[in-house]
Design a protein around this motif. Structure first.
Motif, mmCIF file in Angstrom:
data_model
loop_
_atom_site.group_PDB
_atom_site.id
_atom_site.type_symbol
_atom_site.label_atom_id
_atom_site.label_comp_id
_atom_site.label_asym_id
_atom_site.label_seq_id
_atom_site.Cartn_x
_atom_site.Cartn_y
_atom_site.Cartn_z
ATOM 1 N N THR A 46 0.838 -1.196 0.000
ATOM 2 C CA THR A 46 0.000 0.000 0.000
ATOM 3 C C THR A 46 0.876 1.250 0.000
ATOM 4 N N TYR A 47 1.902 1.241 0.811
ATOM 5 C CA TYR A 47 2.816 2.386 0.853
ATOM 6 C C TYR A 47 3.526 2.566 -0.494
ATOM 7 N N SER A 48 4.049 1.493 -1.026
ATOM 8 C CA SER A 48 4.711 1.550 -2.327
ATOM 9 C C SER A 48 3.743 2.028 -3.404
ATOM 10 N N GLY A 49 2.497 1.608 -3.314
ATOM 11 C CA GLY A 49 1.479 2.055 -4.273
ATOM 12 C C GLY A 49 1.276 3.551 -4.225
ATOM 13 N N PHE A 50 1.285 4.126 -3.021
ATOM 14 C CA PHE A 50 1.182 5.578 -2.897
ATOM 15 C C PHE A 50 2.363 6.249 -3.603
ATOM 16 N N VAL A 51 3.559 5.763 -3.337
ATOM 17 C CA VAL A 51 4.769 6.350 -3.920
ATOM 18 C C VAL A 51 4.730 6.244 -5.443
ATOM 19 N N ARG A 52 4.416 5.064 -5.962
ATOM 20 C CA ARG A 52 4.394 4.849 -7.417
ATOM 21 C C ARG A 52 3.246 5.591 -8.083
ATOM 22 N N TYR A 53 2.089 5.604 -7.447
ATOM 23 C CA TYR A 53 0.966 6.373 -7.983
ATOM 24 C C TYR A 53 1.374 7.847 -8.104
ATOM 25 N N SER A 54 1.979 8.374 -7.047
ATOM 26 C CA SER A 54 2.374 9.785 -7.026
ATOM 27 C C SER A 54 3.388 10.097 -8.119
ATOM 28 N N ALA A 55 4.253 9.139 -8.436
ATOM 29 C CA ALA A 55 5.275 9.354 -9.457
ATOM 30 C C ALA A 55 4.750 9.158 -10.874
ATOM 31 N N GLU A 56 3.842 8.225 -11.072
ATOM 32 C CA GLU A 56 3.463 7.823 -12.427
ATOM 33 C C GLU A 56 2.031 8.160 -12.848
ATOM 34 N N CYS A 57 1.115 8.313 -11.916
ATOM 35 C CA CYS A 57 -0.305 8.434 -12.258
ATOM 36 C C CYS A 57 -0.906 9.794 -11.896
ATOM 37 N N LEU A 58 -0.320 10.447 -10.915
ATOM 38 C CA LEU A 58 -0.861 11.693 -10.379
ATOM 39 C C LEU A 58 -1.038 12.763 -11.451
ATOM 40 N N ARG A 59 -0.122 12.855 -12.388
ATOM 41 C CA ARG A 59 -0.175 13.942 -13.374
ATOM 42 C C ARG A 59 -1.464 13.916 -14.200
ATOM 43 N N CYS A 60 -2.068 12.760 -14.373
ATOM 44 C CA CYS A 60 -3.337 12.692 -15.115
ATOM 45 C C CYS A 60 -4.537 12.496 -14.192
ATOM 46 N N HIS A 61 -4.372 11.668 -13.163
ATOM 47 C CA HIS A 61 -5.506 11.292 -12.315
ATOM 48 C C HIS A 61 -5.589 12.067 -11.009
ATOM 49 N N GLY A 62 -4.721 13.052 -10.828
ATOM 50 C CA GLY A 62 -4.798 13.937 -9.676
ATOM 51 C C GLY A 62 -4.251 13.338 -8.397
ATOM 52 N N PRO A 63 -4.012 14.188 -7.398
ATOM 53 C CA PRO A 63 -3.496 13.728 -6.113
ATOM 54 C C PRO A 63 -4.445 12.724 -5.455
ATOM 55 N N ASP A 64 -3.854 11.686 -4.907
ATOM 56 C CA ASP A 64 -4.605 10.697 -4.115
ATOM 57 C C ASP A 64 -5.725 10.005 -4.883
ATOM 58 N N GLY A 65 -5.632 9.996 -6.215
ATOM 59 C CA GLY A 65 -6.641 9.315 -7.034
ATOM 60 C C GLY A 65 -7.949 10.061 -7.152
ATOM 61 N N MET A 66 -7.936 11.363 -6.852
ATOM 62 C CA MET A 66 -9.168 12.145 -6.807
ATOM 63 C C MET A 66 -9.615 12.705 -8.164
ATOM 64 N N GLY A 67 -8.824 12.483 -9.218
ATOM 65 C CA GLY A 67 -9.208 12.936 -10.547
ATOM 66 C C GLY A 67 -8.688 14.327 -10.862
ATOM 67 N N SER A 68 -8.750 14.656 -12.144
ATOM 68 C CA SER A 68 -8.310 15.972 -12.622
ATOM 69 C C SER A 68 -9.039 16.268 -13.926
ATOM 70 N N SER A 69 -8.673 17.359 -14.559
ATOM 71 C CA SER A 69 -9.284 17.680 -15.847
ATOM 72 C C SER A 69 -8.792 16.744 -16.943
ATOM 73 N N TYR A 70 -7.707 15.978 -16.679
ATOM 74 C CA TYR A 70 -7.161 15.051 -17.668
ATOM 75 C C TYR A 70 -7.658 13.620 -17.501
ATOM 76 N N GLY A 71 -7.912 13.213 -16.283
ATOM 77 C CA GLY A 71 -8.276 11.824 -16.049
ATOM 78 C C GLY A 71 -9.294 11.687 -14.934
ATOM 79 N N PRO A 72 -10.061 10.603 -14.965
ATOM 80 C CA PRO A 72 -11.108 10.402 -13.964
ATOM 81 C C PRO A 72 -10.548 10.105 -12.574
#
Length: 157
Positions: A46-72
């Motif tokens: 779970t901790y590693s997932g936070f780190v990897r999400y923040s590095a690889e997914c955040l730019r489209c899907h927003g902080p903490d998986g909350m979404g952005s204008s680019y991704g759900p």
């Protein structure tokens, strides 16, 4: 790290872990899941997932998986998206085009920075979607298991 789809395309279901293989928890369907202790300590995945999400997914899907204008908001998506569907979408991408919008998720199946950690990313987002984990970096986490180090080294080369 990188897993293979184990479950049918259905909602994630009960996240209760039924077993652990050196700190990697799975639910009754064999899907990766999280373990959060009474004091709030999260398992390493779970901790590693936070780190990897923040590095690889955040730019489209927003902080903490909350979404952005680019991704759900993946926090919402994982309430209905099981592991198999998640894995397939990350690896193979997704395109949803209609008259109102064009949504494209690139295929990341060849990206080791994502695929070597796809189980961890899923576990983190599953914990967020279930409301078991709040926003931000988990304050406490279990130590990195030896099997995680070995799998990471083998996957990353």
């Amino acid at each position: 790290m990188a897993g293979t789809p184990l479950a049918k395309a259905e909602p994630p279901g009960d996240p209760t872990p039924i077993r652990s293989d050196d700190g990697k928890y799975v639910d009754k369907n064999g899907n990766p899941t999280y373990q959060i202790g009474k004091g709030g300590e999260v398992d390493w995945y779970t901790y590693s997932g936070f780190v990897r999400y923040s590095a690889e997914c955040l730019r489209c899907h927003g902080p903490d998986g909350m979404g952005s204008s680019y991704g759900p908001a993946l926090v919402e998506s994982l309430k209905r998206l099981g592991y198999s569907d998640f894995f397939s979408t990350v690896a193979g991408g997704k395109q949803d085009v209609n008259a109102a919008q064009t949504l494209v998720m690139p295929a990341l199946g060849g990206d080791r920075n994502v695929m070597c950690y796809v189980d961890s990313i899923y576990v983190y987002l599953r914990a967020r979607a279930d409301g078991a984990l709040g926003r931000g970096r988990p304050a406490q986490h279990a130590p990195k298991p030896a099997s995680y180090v070995k799998a990471e080294n083998e996957c990353m080369g």
